[in-house]
Enzyme design. Sequence first.
Site, PDB file in Angstrom:
ATOM      1  CD  GLU A 250      43.554  36.019  45.826  1.00 14.58           C
ATOM      2  OE1 GLU A 250      43.599  37.259  45.760  1.00 14.58           O
ATOM      3  OE2 GLU A 250      44.564  35.308  45.790  1.00 14.58           O
ATOM      4  CB  CYS A 284      47.424  38.068  47.255  1.00 19.24           C
ATOM      5  SG  CYS A 284      47.266  36.414  46.560  1.00 19.24           S
TER       6      CYS A 284
END
Length: 478
Positions: A250, A284
Amino acid sequence: MNFGYKKMYIGGKLVDAISGNKHQVINPATEEVVAEVASAGVADAELALIEAEKGFKYWSKLPLSERTEWMMKFRDEVLKNDDILRKAVMFEMGKSYEAAAEDVQLLADGLEFYPQAMRNMHDEIIPDMENTHRHKVVNQPTGVAVAYLAWNFPLLNVGYKVGPALAAGCSIIIKPSELTPLSAYLVGEILEKINFPAGVVNFISGPVNEVATTMTKSKIAKVLTMIGSSASGKRVIADSATTVKHVSLELGGNAPFVVCEDADIDLAVNIGAALKYGNCGQICVSPNRFLIHESVYDQFLEKFTAKAKAVKVGFGIEEKPDMGPLVTSRDRDRILKLVADDVASGAELVTGGKVPAGMDKGNFIEPTILSGITKESRTFKEEIFGPVAAMMKFSSIDEVVELSNDTEYGLVSYVFSKDEGVIRRLSEELDFGEVQVNGVKYAIYLPHGGIKESGIGHDCSYLALNDYLVKKRISTAL
């Protein structure tokens, strides 16, 4: 607050680094030392791999019911230690005490959700077309997993990895960031306290070029999973080629936040500001590029600016700030330079862009808004990872699709519109692993993953189990 000296957790024991090395943990709000932790090296990484391999041989043979009992015992103890864990996250990372609650809760959620998700993973029966055999596909644990975690959500990230790994039957070595190892090491103390099976979960932190490289290249590690930057993810892929491993990453994001002409402006402003300035923009999935239809641009900008100016910046349990500091002075200086570069290139600094008055100590920066960015602006092309909202007008759906997709990243996108046709088109054409429409929701049961340079695989949901399981076909002749 000082937490004293904390040891690594390897093979069921709290241990010093073999070298005796230690590392200071610095509060980014006060620049004070809040803890000292054992700092791993190559020898510690090798020991953790050996102990994790032993742990896997034991844990993978336990029935899911017994693994579940241990995971629930682990979960219960985490919740009992909610206060100290939240304070650890707060002091090592700079976020508010209230915001740190999410870290602890998501760790607990991961331990609770994944045993049930694993129970729902059934063998697959494949009919034999010639009626000569019986076929089934079964799931088996992959082996030792190694997890590299970012510093922005120290315990939430642990929950994303330890939950599916343990439920699948894997052992795991967790390497938290050197910036925020404190809360993870406290979890190691919890595991030691409840006599969790040795070697099944291990926590070590140390220099990347010693600890991470050793584990990534190891033949013992069968799963490599990471939350971090795209550059770091590429390095993991390159270093992992010593053997064929499962890799789940990720990585970075450059989220477009699309506000169409018919959008609920107040809703979009409230959600956009919360996402942008929460955790000081160090998320993020934080909106990176605010793409606002030209007919509502001024209205949106005015309301968003009011929100930004109302954000309370600070640190402390009693102070209850809305936004804390950036994690390092290097990140603060990077953000200030990014803003200055875009202003020099023609963007308008609407608000912020400097250190708040009286906050020279710590890595604080004002909530910032840039208006009139272009495709050449740094804030359009780069992941900001800070409290800077970069705004740009668009005039048509064709244009906003092109602008949104003009990035190497593909993690998450946001769309605000009341037009079902527009929503359908943007949902189909935006090249991102997630499209959030007229709202935002993240939960342990919802898939979270990116495409393009934003990663491989998923965190959260039953899909995360696939990183820790191998499929085996068993065919029996009739």
